[in-house]
Design an enzyme around this catalytic site. Structure first.
Site, PDB file in Angstrom:
ATOM      1  N   ASN A  93       0.863  -1.177   0.000  1.00  0.00           N
ATOM      2  CA  ASN A  93       0.000   0.000   0.000  1.00  0.00           C
ATOM      3  C   ASN A  93       0.904   1.232   0.000  1.00  0.00           C
ATOM      4  O   ASN A  93       1.464   1.592   1.034  1.00  0.00           O
ATOM      5  CB  ASN A  93      -0.907  -0.031   1.237  1.00  0.00           C
ATOM      6  CG  ASN A  93      -1.772   1.204   1.355  1.00  0.00           C
ATOM      7  OD1 ASN A  93      -1.861   2.014   0.428  1.00  0.00           O
ATOM      8  ND2 ASN A  93      -2.427   1.354   2.501  1.00  0.00           N
ATOM      9  N   TRP A  94       1.045   1.839  -1.163  1.00  0.00           N
ATOM     10  CA  TRP A  94       1.967   2.979  -1.284  1.00  0.00           C
ATOM     11  C   TRP A  94       1.392   4.254  -0.671  1.00  0.00           C
ATOM     12  O   TRP A  94       2.110   5.249  -0.525  1.00  0.00           O
ATOM     13  CB  TRP A  94       2.312   3.219  -2.764  1.00  0.00           C
ATOM     14  CG  TRP A  94       3.115   2.112  -3.401  1.00  0.00           C
ATOM     15  CD1 TRP A  94       3.531   0.952  -2.800  1.00  0.00           C
ATOM     16  CD2 TRP A  94       3.602   2.069  -4.751  1.00  0.00           C
ATOM     17  NE1 TRP A  94       4.245   0.193  -3.698  1.00  0.00           N
ATOM     18  CE2 TRP A  94       4.308   0.847  -4.897  1.00  0.00           C
ATOM     19  CE3 TRP A  94       3.511   2.930  -5.849  1.00  0.00           C
ATOM     20  CZ2 TRP A  94       4.912   0.483  -6.108  1.00  0.00           C
ATOM     21  CZ3 TRP A  94       4.122   2.560  -7.048  1.00  0.00           C
ATOM     22  CH2 TRP A  94       4.808   1.352  -7.169  1.00  0.00           C
ATOM     23  N   LYS A  95       0.116   4.254  -0.361  1.00  0.00           N
ATOM     24  CA  LYS A  95      -0.550   5.445   0.208  1.00  0.00           C
ATOM     25  C   LYS A  95      -0.278   6.673  -0.670  1.00  0.00           C
ATOM     26  O   LYS A  95      -0.121   6.529  -1.877  1.00  0.00           O
ATOM     27  CB  LYS A  95      -0.123   5.651   1.672  1.00  0.00           C
ATOM     28  CG  LYS A  95      -0.300   4.379   2.502  1.00  0.00           C
ATOM     29  CD  LYS A  95      -0.181   4.584   3.984  1.00  0.00           C
ATOM     30  CE  LYS A  95      -0.352   3.252   4.697  1.00  0.00           C
ATOM     31  NZ  LYS A  95      -0.340   3.367   6.140  1.00  0.00           N
ATOM     32  N   HIS A 107      -9.824   1.462   4.558  1.00  0.00           N
ATOM     33  CA  HIS A 107      -8.567   1.574   5.300  1.00  0.00           C
ATOM     34  C   HIS A 107      -8.791   2.488   6.504  1.00  0.00           C
ATOM     35  O   HIS A 107      -9.558   3.453   6.433  1.00  0.00           O
ATOM     36  CB  HIS A 107      -7.467   2.138   4.392  1.00  0.00           C
ATOM     37  CG  HIS A 107      -6.114   2.046   5.016  1.00  0.00           C
ATOM     38  ND1 HIS A 107      -5.673   2.961   5.957  1.00  0.00           N
ATOM     39  CD2 HIS A 107      -5.113   1.147   4.868  1.00  0.00           C
ATOM     40  CE1 HIS A 107      -4.454   2.609   6.352  1.00  0.00           C
ATOM     41  NE2 HIS A 107      -4.088   1.514   5.700  1.00  0.00           N
ATOM     42  N   GLU A 146      -7.128   4.792   7.702  1.00  0.00           N
ATOM     43  CA  GLU A 146      -6.863   6.218   7.439  1.00  0.00           C
ATOM     44  C   GLU A 146      -8.080   6.874   6.779  1.00  0.00           C
ATOM     45  O   GLU A 146      -8.355   8.054   7.005  1.00  0.00           O
ATOM     46  CB  GLU A 146      -5.598   6.365   6.582  1.00  0.00           C
ATOM     47  CG  GLU A 146      -4.355   6.102   7.418  1.00  0.00           C
ATOM     48  CD  GLU A 146      -3.196   5.495   6.657  1.00  0.00           C
ATOM     49  OE1 GLU A 146      -3.174   5.549   5.417  1.00  0.00           O
ATOM     50  OE2 GLU A 146      -2.289   4.945   7.324  1.00  0.00           O
ATOM     51  N   GLU A 205      -6.046  -4.921  10.274  1.00  0.00           N
ATOM     52  CA  GLU A 205      -5.003  -3.933  10.530  1.00  0.00           C
ATOM     53  C   GLU A 205      -5.307  -3.184  11.828  1.00  0.00           C
ATOM     54  O   GLU A 205      -6.090  -2.215  11.818  1.00  0.00           O
ATOM     55  CB  GLU A 205      -4.935  -2.914   9.392  1.00  0.00           C
ATOM     56  CG  GLU A 205      -4.584  -3.510   8.047  1.00  0.00           C
ATOM     57  CD  GLU A 205      -3.954  -2.456   7.123  1.00  0.00           C
ATOM     58  OE1 GLU A 205      -2.840  -2.674   6.669  1.00  0.00           O
ATOM     59  OE2 GLU A 205      -4.588  -1.415   6.894  1.00  0.00           O
ATOM     60  N   GLY A 239       2.015   2.070  10.823  1.00  0.00           N
ATOM     61  CA  GLY A 239       3.015   3.128  10.727  1.00  0.00           C
ATOM     62  C   GLY A 239       3.704   3.464  12.033  1.00  0.00           C
ATOM     63  O   GLY A 239       4.379   4.489  12.135  1.00  0.00           O
ATOM     64  N   SER A 269       2.817  -2.303  10.471  1.00  0.00           N
ATOM     65  CA  SER A 269       4.249  -2.425  10.772  1.00  0.00           C
ATOM     66  C   SER A 269       4.800  -3.807  10.460  1.00  0.00           C
ATOM     67  O   SER A 269       5.693  -4.293  11.154  1.00  0.00           O
ATOM     68  CB  SER A 269       4.528  -2.030  12.228  1.00  0.00           C
ATOM     69  OG  SER A 269       4.197  -0.665  12.422  1.00  0.00           O
ATOM     70  N   GLY A 279       2.565  -1.273   4.328  1.00  0.00           N
ATOM     71  CA  GLY A 279       2.648   0.152   4.015  1.00  0.00           C
ATOM     72  C   GLY A 279       4.093   0.585   3.831  1.00  0.00           C
ATOM     73  O   GLY A 279       4.674   0.433   2.754  1.00  0.00           O
ATOM     74  N   GLY A 280       4.697   1.111   4.898  1.00  0.00           N
ATOM     75  CA  GLY A 280       6.050   1.675   4.830  1.00  0.00           C
ATOM     76  C   GLY A 280       7.063   0.782   4.128  1.00  0.00           C
ATOM     77  O   GLY A 280       7.813   1.250   3.258  1.00  0.00           O
TER      78      GLY A 280
HETATM   79  P1  PGA Z   1       2.406   0.115   7.691  1.00  0.00           P
HETATM   80  O1  PGA Z   1       0.986   0.377   6.997  1.00  0.00           O
HETATM   81  O2  PGA Z   1       2.946  -1.190   7.124  1.00  0.00           O
HETATM   82  O3  PGA Z   1       3.257   1.292   7.315  1.00  0.00           O
HETATM   83  O4  PGA Z   1       2.172   0.008   9.160  1.00  0.00           O
HETATM   84  C1  PGA Z   1       0.092  -0.665   6.730  1.00  0.00           C
HETATM   85  C2  PGA Z   1      -1.168  -0.113   6.109  1.00  0.00           C
HETATM   86  O5  PGA Z   1      -1.604   0.978   6.485  1.00  0.00           O
HETATM   87  O6  PGA Z   1      -1.777  -0.745   5.227  1.00  0.00           O
END
Ligand code: PGA
Length: 256
Positions: free
Chosen positions: A9-11, A99, A101, A171, A177, A217, A238-239
């Site tokens: 997930n590049w966001k 998600h 977010e 999640e 994050g 994470s 994500g990251g």
């Molecule tokens: P993260 O994000 O791996 O940076 O914790 C995961 C996500 O939000 O899908």
């Protein structure tokens, strides 16, 4: 079909050049990863690069391109929004829905997520539906009922046949994050509870077909532990998905 999935997930990250470079660096390893129908990579990239990257991904049949969101209506006067129909028309195969977010910053509710999921499925795409509890709910020890309620409210209106096409991502919000992933026990407890709830609603045959990913994470160091949990079918990353070497390492761990 239950699959092993490493989803990046590049966001809201990367310019067009950076996105292309990331894609190239990931696909350089494609031939060594032995992807197949049951073991796939999904890259959820920002909307402006979807068309470009779906075109490029034609050479990599088991690497799919996902959108990170879509609108809950098919078309109309919704300035700035993107519909599932549009995503389908540029070759997108998956869409992340709900998600945390989006739930947090854009006030998305389970009812809205249910409508978005319908749009995605109605256009022949696969939704990756995210559920997960914030830290205060975990601290309160009500995480199981909270997450199962998200699952039921967002998805249990679907028929068994349609539900079996959905991918679920657990999640925990406090893990996203933060560098603080959920422990193996926490992951397995929740993934087992999710699969059990699906069994109650739709039966064991459907429950056994659903891929349940873990996100929060997840990285090249902890992926081995997380993926060794029985009810974990992969990760939503994500990251670490923005670092090609780390992401490829995670993919390889999943495939091992
Ligand atoms: P993260 O994000 O791996 O940076 O914790 C995961 C996500 O939000 O899908």
């Amino acid at each position: 079909m239950r699959k092993k999935i490493a989803a990046g997930n590049w966001k809201m990250n990367a310019t067009k050049e950076q996105a292309l470079e990331l894609f190239i660096q990931i696909t350089e390893h494609y031939d060594q990863i032995w992807l197949n129908e049951q073991f796939q990579i999904i890259l959820a990239v920002p909307h402006p690069y979807l068309d470009l990257l779906t075109d490029k991904s034609v050479d990599y049949p088991f690497l799919k391109i996902a959108a990170q969101n879509c609108h809950h209506k098919e078309y109309g006067a919704y300035t700035g929004e993107v519909s599932a129909t549009m995503l389908a028309s540029v070759g997108v195969s998956h869409v992340i829905i709900g998600h945390s977010e989006r739930r947090m910053y854009f006030h998305e509710t389970d009812a809205l997520i249910a409508q978005k999921t319908d749009q995605v499925l109605g256009n022949g795409l696969t939704p990756i539906v995210c559920i997960g509890e914030p830290s205060e709910i975990r601290d309160d020890n009500s995480h199981l009922s909270y997450v199962l309620n998200q699952l039921k409210s967002g998805l249990f209106h679907l028929s068994a046949e349609t539900f079996s096409k959905v991918i679920i991502a657990y999640e925990p919000v406090w893990a996203i994050g933060t560098g603080k992933n959920a422990s193996m026990e926490q992951v397995e407890e929740m993934h087992t509870a999710i699969r059990n709830e699906i069994t109650v609603q739709y039966g064991k045959e459907v429950a056994d077909e659903i891929s349940i990913l873990y996100g929060g994470s997840c990285n090249a160091v902890n992926a081995n532990d997380i993926f060794s949990c029985e009810n974990v079918d992969g990760g939503l990353i994500g990251g670490a998905s923005l670092k090609p070497n780390d992401f490829i390492q995670i993919v390889k761990i999943l495939g091992a």
